[in-house]
Design a protein around this motif. Structure first.
Motif, PDB file in Angstrom:
ATOM      1  N   PHE B  21       0.870  -1.168   0.000  1.00 42.82           N
ATOM      2  CA  PHE B  21       0.000   0.000   0.000  1.00 42.82           C
ATOM      3  C   PHE B  21       0.905   1.216   0.000  1.00 42.82           C
ATOM      4  CE2 PHE B  21      -2.507  -3.295   2.119  1.00 42.82           C
ATOM      5  CZ  PHE B  21      -3.656  -3.266   1.335  1.00 42.82           C
ATOM      6  N   LYS B  24       4.404   1.138   1.602  1.00 43.61           N
ATOM      7  CA  LYS B  24       4.447   0.134   2.666  1.00 43.61           C
ATOM      8  C   LYS B  24       4.248  -1.276   2.097  1.00 43.61           C
ATOM      9  CE  LYS B  24       2.301  -1.227   6.894  1.00 43.61           C
ATOM     10  NZ  LYS B  24       1.744  -0.801   8.137  1.00 43.61           N
ATOM     11  N   VAL B  26       3.422  -4.937   2.429  1.00 43.35           N
ATOM     12  CA  VAL B  26       2.721  -5.772   3.412  1.00 43.35           C
ATOM     13  C   VAL B  26       3.013  -7.251   3.174  1.00 43.35           C
ATOM     14  CG1 VAL B  26       0.479  -6.431   4.324  1.00 43.35           C
ATOM     15  CG2 VAL B  26       0.931  -4.041   3.785  1.00 43.35           C
ATOM     16  N   GLY B  45       1.818 -12.211  14.139  1.00 39.82           N
ATOM     17  CA  GLY B  45       1.493 -11.007  14.891  1.00 39.82           C
ATOM     18  C   GLY B  45       0.471 -10.129  14.206  1.00 39.82           C
ATOM     19  N   SER B  46      -0.027  -9.195  14.983  1.00 38.82           N
ATOM     20  CA  SER B  46      -0.996  -8.245  14.459  1.00 38.82           C
ATOM     21  C   SER B  46      -0.338  -7.350  13.409  1.00 38.82           C
ATOM     22  CB  SER B  46      -1.510  -7.405  15.625  1.00 38.82           C
ATOM     23  OG  SER B  46      -2.567  -6.618  15.218  1.00 38.82           O
ATOM     24  N   GLY B  47      -1.040  -7.145  12.311  1.00 41.80           N
ATOM     25  CA  GLY B  47      -0.527  -6.250  11.274  1.00 41.80           C
ATOM     26  C   GLY B  47       0.540  -6.833  10.387  1.00 41.80           C
ATOM     27  N   THR B  48       0.673  -8.166  10.376  1.00 43.05           N
ATOM     28  CA  THR B  48       1.711  -8.775   9.542  1.00 43.05           C
ATOM     29  C   THR B  48       1.196  -9.138   8.154  1.00 43.05           C
ATOM     30  OG1 THR B  48       1.183 -10.820  10.683  1.00 43.05           O
ATOM     31  CG2 THR B  48       3.204  -9.708  11.350  1.00 43.05           C
ATOM     32  N   GLY B  49      -0.089  -8.901   7.887  1.00 45.02           N
ATOM     33  CA  GLY B  49      -0.591  -9.124   6.531  1.00 45.02           C
ATOM     34  C   GLY B  49      -1.433 -10.372   6.369  1.00 45.02           C
ATOM     35  N   LYS B  50      -1.948 -10.916   7.452  1.00 44.66           N
ATOM     36  CA  LYS B  50      -2.732 -12.150   7.338  1.00 44.66           C
ATOM     37  C   LYS B  50      -4.057 -11.907   6.611  1.00 44.66           C
ATOM     38  CE  LYS B  50      -2.845 -12.785  11.833  1.00 44.66           C
ATOM     39  NZ  LYS B  50      -2.185 -11.531  12.269  1.00 44.66           N
ATOM     40  N   SER B  51      -4.766 -10.847   7.038  1.00 45.33           N
ATOM     41  CA  SER B  51      -6.037 -10.554   6.381  1.00 45.33           C
ATOM     42  C   SER B  51      -5.822 -10.145   4.932  1.00 45.33           C
ATOM     43  CB  SER B  51      -6.787  -9.446   7.127  1.00 45.33           C
ATOM     44  OG  SER B  51      -7.070  -9.858   8.447  1.00 45.33           O
ATOM     45  N   VAL B  52      -4.754  -9.388   4.702  1.00 44.54           N
ATOM     46  CA  VAL B  52      -4.442  -8.962   3.336  1.00 44.54           C
ATOM     47  C   VAL B  52      -4.205 -10.187   2.440  1.00 44.54           C
ATOM     48  CG1 VAL B  52      -2.679  -7.804   1.934  1.00 44.54           C
ATOM     49  CG2 VAL B  52      -3.581  -6.690   3.982  1.00 44.54           C
ATOM     50  N   GLN B  95     -12.953 -10.759   9.390  1.00 44.25           N
ATOM     51  CA  GLN B  95     -12.509 -10.483  10.751  1.00 44.25           C
ATOM     52  C   GLN B  95     -13.513  -9.591  11.482  1.00 44.25           C
ATOM     53  OE1 GLN B  95      -8.543  -8.946  10.836  1.00 44.25           O
ATOM     54  NE2 GLN B  95      -8.389  -9.008  13.046  1.00 44.25           N
ATOM     55  N   GLU B 174      -9.892 -15.131  12.005  1.00 46.22           N
ATOM     56  CA  GLU B 174     -10.070 -15.072  13.456  1.00 46.22           C
ATOM     57  C   GLU B 174     -11.470 -15.495  13.890  1.00 46.22           C
ATOM     58  OE1 GLU B 174      -8.300 -11.721  15.275  1.00 46.22           O
ATOM     59  OE2 GLU B 174      -6.608 -11.732  13.903  1.00 46.22           O
ATOM     60  N   HIS B 207      -5.098 -16.107  16.491  1.00 45.83           N
ATOM     61  CA  HIS B 207      -4.066 -15.832  17.493  1.00 45.83           C
ATOM     62  C   HIS B 207      -4.204 -16.832  18.634  1.00 45.83           C
ATOM     63  CE1 HIS B 207      -3.156 -11.969  15.702  1.00 45.83           C
ATOM     64  NE2 HIS B 207      -4.439 -11.678  15.697  1.00 45.83           N
TER      65      HIS B 207
HETATM   66  N1  ATP Z   1      -6.694  -1.018   2.640  1.00 44.68           N
HETATM   67  C1  ATP Z   1      -5.511  -0.792   3.196  1.00 44.68           C
HETATM   68  N2  ATP Z   1      -4.843   0.348   2.921  1.00 44.68           N
HETATM   69  C2  ATP Z   1      -3.644   0.581   3.473  1.00 44.68           C
HETATM   70  N3  ATP Z   1      -3.004  -0.245   4.296  1.00 44.68           N
HETATM   71  C3  ATP Z   1      -3.598  -1.402   4.608  1.00 44.68           C
HETATM   72  C4  ATP Z   1      -4.890  -1.737   4.081  1.00 44.68           C
HETATM   73  N4  ATP Z   1      -5.247  -2.940   4.558  1.00 44.68           N
HETATM   74  C5  ATP Z   1      -4.235  -3.343   5.352  1.00 44.68           C
HETATM   75  N5  ATP Z   1      -3.245  -2.427   5.391  1.00 44.68           N
HETATM   76  C6  ATP Z   1      -1.984  -2.538   6.128  1.00 44.68           C
HETATM   77  O1  ATP Z   1      -1.481  -3.834   5.908  1.00 44.68           O
HETATM   78  C7  ATP Z   1      -0.925  -4.358   7.090  1.00 44.68           C
HETATM   79  C8  ATP Z   1      -1.455  -5.748   7.314  1.00 44.68           C
HETATM   80  O2  ATP Z   1      -2.843  -5.682   7.567  1.00 44.68           O
HETATM   81  P1  ATP Z   1      -3.685  -6.974   7.903  1.00 44.68           P
HETATM   82  O3  ATP Z   1      -5.096  -6.510   8.076  1.00 44.68           O
HETATM   83  O4  ATP Z   1      -3.433  -8.004   6.896  1.00 44.68           O
HETATM   84  O5  ATP Z   1      -3.084  -7.419   9.290  1.00 44.68           O
HETATM   85  P2  ATP Z   1      -3.364  -8.758  10.074  1.00 44.68           P
HETATM   86  O6  ATP Z   1      -2.163  -9.603   9.964  1.00 44.68           O
HETATM   87  O7  ATP Z   1      -4.648  -9.340   9.630  1.00 44.68           O
HETATM   88  O8  ATP Z   1      -3.479  -8.197  11.545  1.00 44.68           O
HETATM   89  P3  ATP Z   1      -4.532  -8.558  12.700  1.00 44.68           P
HETATM   90  O9  ATP Z   1      -4.064  -9.804  13.338  1.00 44.68           O
HETATM   91  O10 ATP Z   1      -4.428  -7.399  13.629  1.00 44.68           O
HETATM   92  O11 ATP Z   1      -5.861  -8.672  12.039  1.00 44.68           O
HETATM   93  C9  ATP Z   1      -1.272  -3.402   8.204  1.00 44.68           C
HETATM   94  O12 ATP Z   1      -0.086  -2.787   8.602  1.00 44.68           O
HETATM   95  C10 ATP Z   1      -2.198  -2.404   7.614  1.00 44.68           C
HETATM   96  O13 ATP Z   1      -1.822  -1.116   8.030  1.00 44.68           O
END
Ligand code: ATP
Ligand code: MG
Lengths: 258, 263
Positions: B21, B24, B26, B45-52, B95, B174, B207
């Motif tokens: 993004f 950044k 991901v 961990g949180s914010g490591t890109g799992k949902s992405v 999520q 999750e 988690h």
């Molecule tokens: N639409 C978006 N635009 C910009 N950045 C994004 C977007 N979606 C996710 N991110 C960034 O991508 C990174 C990973 O997000 P993601 O939602 O995949 O985290 P996660 O591993 O699922 O975390 P969690 O366990 O907290 O759900 C985050 O740092 C977030 O800031």
């Protein structure tokens, strides 16, 4: 920052935005015509967009017709043409003020509501959820709203025209001392079909603009409540600007055809 | 990672996927296979890109680089028509639940059946109420609107919606977060049943290590947009991987540094 870089950045952003809007419009229109068409959803939107806008648009038309009669009377009295009040009111309302003011009121009421609704669906991932449930968001969300707005606005404005002319009639007969029969005769003798038709064409275009802007800004909103707020504002501002722009061009089109 | 390497085409194959993004990054060259009929759990961990990662597979986000294949078909850059076909294989638990707030709870669960598969409303409602019962919600809840539910109830409705059409592949983002331990275990059993009874392939994010141990055939650990370890669930306790060790033991010290200021 380098001014040239700023200009370049703004230009690129503008082009990207235009491209995105064109693609969005193309998808919206093609999904409005291709089956499946969700009739139930269209009916529901017609109710929300058309029926519930009636009070606002009706009141706007009523007072516009009333004030128009007063103003035209004052103006025409300066060259002893008071008898023109009825015909100028009907032309003013049907050709211009009915559709434009009605359209702007609908922009305030409907474009904002659409942008807020679809924007919230975007930021809470409901639009993503639609996609994963084998439902095309253009088909399910955008097309019904665009169809409903484009179809109902002419109806709404037709009613507004009637109410507006009635407003002029009320002031004409009760305040300005016109004879009721003469006022009505002047109204209908000078009115032409094209006056009403051009106004209704405008109404359809404005309806399309309002729904398109509401959906487009909602669809592309990001970043939570603040993003949805911005989308709502943008939807109202841009639909108002586009309504006024389109108004000029449609008027010119009918003018040229004269 | 010693078990027999299957030669069959994996249900989902991600190769070197990169997603960013702006500046950044991901996902940074993520590679992961999800074998047919298995349950893979991704931890990290949180914010490591799992949902992405899940959204990239579903085509909700478009990766810049790499390849994602579903049943051997490349899905990145696929035409919308083909994409729609592929998406019919999927169910997804978001999520944040992502329930449609303009519809009743049962209509949410039945949505994919009615809109997606053209089932009639009566039959779809029966299925929906049955799925709601499986996640511990009774028929009265079906007539409420999602805004009237607690967070945990919303999550369970979203779960019922994800499995309602009995898809071939189900993503659970999750699934047990926000649930009490007993309900969490009910949901774990439900996910296991999806795999064992329906033969579904699942990819879950959690988690919750208890949940991971229960539902996973395989576990993968994501860190900074890459899979740093992958193996059978039995190996997770002696993976010999420092990241995994730190994560499953929940230690603040280790190779994974949380970006917080220490007092
Ligand atoms: N639409 C978006 N635009 C910009 N950045 C994004 C977007 N979606 C996710 N991110 C960034 O991508 C990174 C990973 O997000 P993601 O939602 O995949 O985290 P996660 O591993 O699922 O975390 P969690 O366990 O907290 O759900 C985050 O740092 C977030 O800031
Ligand atoms: Mg996440």
């Amino acid at each position: 920052m380098n001014p040239l870089a700023v200009i370049g950045h703004v230009t690129l952003e503008f082009l990207a935005q235009t491209g995105r809007l064109s693609r969005f419009t193309a998808s919206s229109v093609s999904h409005s015509f291709l089956p499946p068409i969700y009739l139930r959803l269209i009916m529901r939107q017609m109710l929300a967009i058309g029926w519930f806008s009636l009070p606002v648009v009706g009141l706007t038309a009523l007072f516009t017709g009333m004030v128009l009669a007063l103003q035209i009377y004052i103006g025409s009295a300066r060259f002893n043409a008071e008898s023109a009040v009825a015909s100028i009111v009907v032309i003013g309302i049907t050709r211009e003020l009915g559709p434009v003011l009605g359209g702007l009121m609908v922009a305030g009421r409907v474009a904002s509501a659409l942008a807020a609704e679809i924007g919230t669906m975007r930021v809470t991932e409901q639009i993503d959820a639609l996609t994963t449930l084998s439902t095309n968001p253009f088909k399910y969300l955008v097309a019904p709203r665009i169809i409903a707005a484009t179809l109902t606005l002419p109806l709404l404005i037709l009613i507004a025209d009637i109410i507006g002319v009635m407003g002029g009639y009320l002031i004409g007969t009760h305040k300005l001392g016109f004879n009721s029969g003469t006022y009505l005769k002047n109204t209908f003798d000078f009115m032409e079909t094209v006056d009403v038709v051009s106004g209704l064409v405008k109404a359809a275009v404005f309806g399309f603009i309002v729904a398109l802007m509401g959906c487009y800004h909602g669809f592309h909103s990001k970043g939570g409540a603040q993003g949805v707020g911005k989308a709502t504002t943008d939807a109202v501002v841009w639909s108002s600007i586009l309504i006024l722009t389109a108004d000029y061009f449609i008027t010119e089109l009918f003018f040229a055809g004269k | 990672m010693s078990e027999t390497v299957s030669t069959a085409v994996p249900k989902i194959a991600m190769r070197d996927v990169q997603k960013r993004f702006g500046s950044k990054v991901v996902l940074d060259g993520l590679t992961l296979d999800v074998p047919r009929g298995q349950s893979v759990v991704v931890i990290g961990g949180s914010g490591t890109g799992k949902s992405v990662m899940l959204k990239c597979v579903l085509g909700l986000l478009k990766p810049e680089k790499g390849s994602i294949k579903v049943d051997g078909d490349e899905v990145i850059g696929m035409s919308p028509k083909d994409r729609e076909k592929v998406l019919r294989k999927f169910g997804m638990l978001f999520q944040g639940s992502a329930l449609f707030d303009s519809l009743k709870v049962w209509e949410n669960v039945a949505f994919g059946l009615i809109q997606g598969r053209g089932m009639d409303r009566g039959a779809a409602k029966k299925v929906a109420l049955d799925k709601l019962a499986q996640v511990g919600l009774n028929a009265d809840v079906g007539n409420l609107s999602p805004a009237e539910l607690s967070g945990g109830m919303q999550k369970r409705v979203a779960l019922a919606r994800a499995i309602a059409a009995e898809p071939e592949i189900i993503f659970f983002d999750e699934p047990t977060t926000g649930l009490d331990p007993i309900m969490a275990d009910v949901i774990n059993d439900l996910i296991k049943a999806c795999v064992q009874r329906l033969g579904a392939t699942t990819l879950s994010i959690t988690h919750d290590m208890a949940s991971a141990r229960k539902i996973a055939d395989r576990v993968a650990m994501i860190y900074k947009g890459k899979i740093v370890w992958e193996g059978a669930v039995a190996e997770v306790d002696h993976s010999g991987n420092d990241y995994v060790d730190q994560f499953i033991n929940g230690r603040a010290d280790g190779p994974i540094r949380m970006e917080v200021r220490r007092a």
